[in-house]
Scaffold this active site. Structure first.
Site, PDB file in Angstrom:
ATOM      1  N   LYS A  22       0.863  -1.204   0.000  1.00 34.77           N
ATOM      2  CA  LYS A  22       0.000   0.000   0.000  1.00 34.77           C
ATOM      3  C   LYS A  22       0.887   1.237   0.000  1.00 34.77           C
ATOM      4  CE  LYS A  22      -1.572   1.472   4.101  1.00 34.77           C
ATOM      5  NZ  LYS A  22      -1.196   2.860   4.467  1.00 34.77           N
ATOM      6  N   ASN A  23       1.932   1.220   0.817  1.00 32.55           N
ATOM      7  CA  ASN A  23       2.757   2.418   0.986  1.00 32.55           C
ATOM      8  C   ASN A  23       3.748   2.624  -0.143  1.00 32.55           C
ATOM      9  OD1 ASN A  23       1.308   2.956   3.218  1.00 32.55           O
ATOM     10  ND2 ASN A  23       2.891   2.385   4.686  1.00 32.55           N
ATOM     11  N   ARG A 121       0.999  14.432  13.020  1.00 39.04           N
ATOM     12  CA  ARG A 121       1.389  14.170  11.630  1.00 39.04           C
ATOM     13  C   ARG A 121       1.323  15.415  10.748  1.00 39.04           C
ATOM     14  NH1 ARG A 121      -0.738   8.519   9.735  1.00 39.04           N
ATOM     15  NH2 ARG A 121       1.153   8.652   8.498  1.00 39.04           N
ATOM     16  N   ASP A 306       5.363   0.478  12.016  1.00 39.26           N
ATOM     17  CA  ASP A 306       4.094  -0.112  11.572  1.00 39.26           C
ATOM     18  C   ASP A 306       3.943  -1.559  12.009  1.00 39.26           C
ATOM     19  OD1 ASP A 306       3.889   1.627   8.363  1.00 39.26           O
ATOM     20  OD2 ASP A 306       3.564   2.253  10.425  1.00 39.26           O
ATOM     21  N   ILE A 328       8.900   6.945  16.651  1.00 37.65           N
ATOM     22  CA  ILE A 328       8.490   7.665  15.443  1.00 37.65           C
ATOM     23  C   ILE A 328       7.246   8.516  15.674  1.00 37.65           C
ATOM     24  CG2 ILE A 328       7.849   7.410  13.004  1.00 37.65           C
ATOM     25  CD1 ILE A 328      10.668   6.379  13.555  1.00 37.65           C
ATOM     26  N   ARG A 398      -8.432  -0.456   5.235  1.00 33.99           N
ATOM     27  CA  ARG A 398      -7.648   0.614   4.605  1.00 33.99           C
ATOM     28  C   ARG A 398      -6.315   0.070   4.086  1.00 33.99           C
ATOM     29  NH1 ARG A 398      -6.950   6.096   7.717  1.00 33.99           N
ATOM     30  NH2 ARG A 398      -5.663   6.268   5.848  1.00 33.99           N
TER      31      ARG A 398
END
Ligand code: EPZ
Length: 417
Positions: A22-23, A121, A306, A328, A398
């Site tokens: 996805k990223n 963010r 993640d 992070i 998602r």
């Protein structure tokens, strides 16, 4: 609102196939805006965030068509270089169109990403990097408006801190800028390297992607191409942990073992067997509770933030106490509160979670708060005694393609209700 119902206590066995990243797909789709020629991308995962990005590209004027895991984008003319609030509010990664729109059309109007569950963010680093390339950006009414009427010119950029989409945004702006751009303290994630590989196939001149210093020689224009996206390393890591936490024997297929090396090392230290199979699969076996092993998240090639929530789920059943440190994001422990409802013993102190392993977890009704937190709840449910109901699984949709089908294919008792 969909829920997952999971019966725990069943060791997974068989194969878990990994989809495209996805990223990596998100910046690759944004990169299609940089040329008027058609670009075809393969191994695109069918997840909600991809549809959101496809809708965003169509909104700007590109034509987008997809069939199964292949997406074709043709950005002949971009008459609306904008990312409206109603699209951006659902996906922060919409800021990835900022660089390509400014690079290609000389202007962009992108809604500021709201906060999200895991932290504020901001995109200040994206903005300051684009300003160094000669764009003027002002922020008003919740939007960032960028203008570069004379086009962009190369610059020496040094990121205050490593930012993945910040690196990707500025890389996509630099490929059409006049002259050389050097990006220092660049993100080294495999997704950045994959984006650079795509851009080079489109005619860009880039060296050093995947290292902290990336050099770009601007070109007049880019052309169309075909590209296959890399496998999703976070899904691969999630599946390795599913095999371990359920005390099963699983083959995680179609992955890049090197991309999950930091996790594999930790899993071996904790007592799982993780072995590579001909460079594109990993077999994981674990017969009982893991040994508690500390982890600290870091930018790639360190341990991925993640995968922190998923790893913590495994540590809740460990022998001993482990320290999980998140460097992070400032608020990425929401899953701890839900895991506690399943009997986990976790204490949060700032950026550190202290996880005291328990003999067993028990099923419960729990709530997903963000994409990776929901994955950690699924993992905990696989090993918990009894039944778990996870609400708000749209968070999972998602970023994970057909997750319940894949897990059921390896023996999990999971259904969407
Ligand atoms: C990317 O987000 C990923 N998303 C995230 O994955 C991932 O968690 C993150 O990188 C870290 O690896 C995509 O690639 C689409 P950052 P990104 O910019 O680029 C701060 C998932 O689960 N920062 O590397 O938004 C920021 O607040 C998602 O798939 C600024 O302060 O993350 C964070 O603390 C979640 N100003 C840190 O830097 C900026 O302008 C790293 O963020 C940009 C970032």
């Amino acid at each position: 609102m969909d829920k997952f119902k999971i019966a725990g206590g069943i060791p997974l066995s068989g194969e878990l196939p990994v989809s495209g990243s996805k990223n990596s797909a998100l910046p690759a789709l944004a990169a299609c805006l940089l040329t008027e020629e058609p670009v075809t991308l393969h191994r695109i995962p069918k997840v909600k965030d991809i549809l959101t990005m496809e809708n965003l590209l169509a909104y700007t004027g590109a034509s987008v068509s997809h069939d199964d895991a292949t997406v074709r984008v043709e950005a002949k003319s971009l008459d609306r270089p904008e990312a409206p609030y109603e699209v951006v509010k659902t996906m922060r990664a919409s800021s990835l169109v900022l660089g390509p729109l400014v690079g290609r059309t000389g202007r962009a109007r992108v809604s500021m990403p709201g906060g999200c569950a895991i932290g504020s963010r901001p995109i200040n680093l994206h903005v300051s990097a684009l300003e160094q390339l000669g764009a003027t950006l002002e922020q008003s009414y919740g939007y960032v408006e960028a203008h570069a009427p004379e086009g962009l010119r190369g610059a020496h950029i040094h990121f205050d801190r490593i930012t993945v989409t910040g690196t990707e945004d500025v890389l996509m702006a630099a490929v059409l800028a006049r002259g050389e751009t050097v990006i220092r303290n660049a993100a080294r994630e495999p997704e950045v390297k994959d984006l650079a590989d795509l851009l080079v196939k489109m005619g860009a001149k880039i060296e050093g992607a995947g290292t902290p210093i990336i050099r770009v020689q601007g070109v007049e224009r880019l052309h169309g191409t075909d590209h296959t996206i890399i496998p999703d390393r976070i899904e691969a890591g999630t599946f390795l942990l599913a095999g371990a936490i359920s005390r099963g024997d699983v083959l995680v297929k179609d992955c890049v073992p090197e991309h999950v090396a930091a996790l594999a090392i930790k899993m071996r230290q904790a007592g799982a067997e993780v072995e590579e199979k001909d460079g594109e699969a990993l077999r994981v076996r674990c017969s009982g509770r893991p040994t508690a092993i500390d982890v600290t998240t870091e930018e790639y090639p360190g341990f991925a933030t993640d995968l922190q929530a998923q790893y913590m789920a495994w540590m809740t059943t460990a022998h001993g106490i482990s320290f999980v440190t998140e460097t992070i994001f400032e608020n990425r422990f929401m899953h701890a509160l839900e895991l506690a409802r399943m009997g986990a013993n976790i204490r949060i102190e700032g950026r550190q979670a202290i996880v005291a392993g328990e003999e067993r977890l028990t099923g419960a009704q729990v709530l997903a708060s963000d994409l990776r937190a929901s994955a950690s709840l699924v993992l905990a449910a696989l090993v918990a005694q009894g039944e778990t109901i996870i609400d708000r699984v749209y968070h999972m949709d998602r970023g994970y393609e057909r997750i319940e089908e894949k897990l059921a294919g390896a023996g999990a008792r999971i259904e969407r209700i």
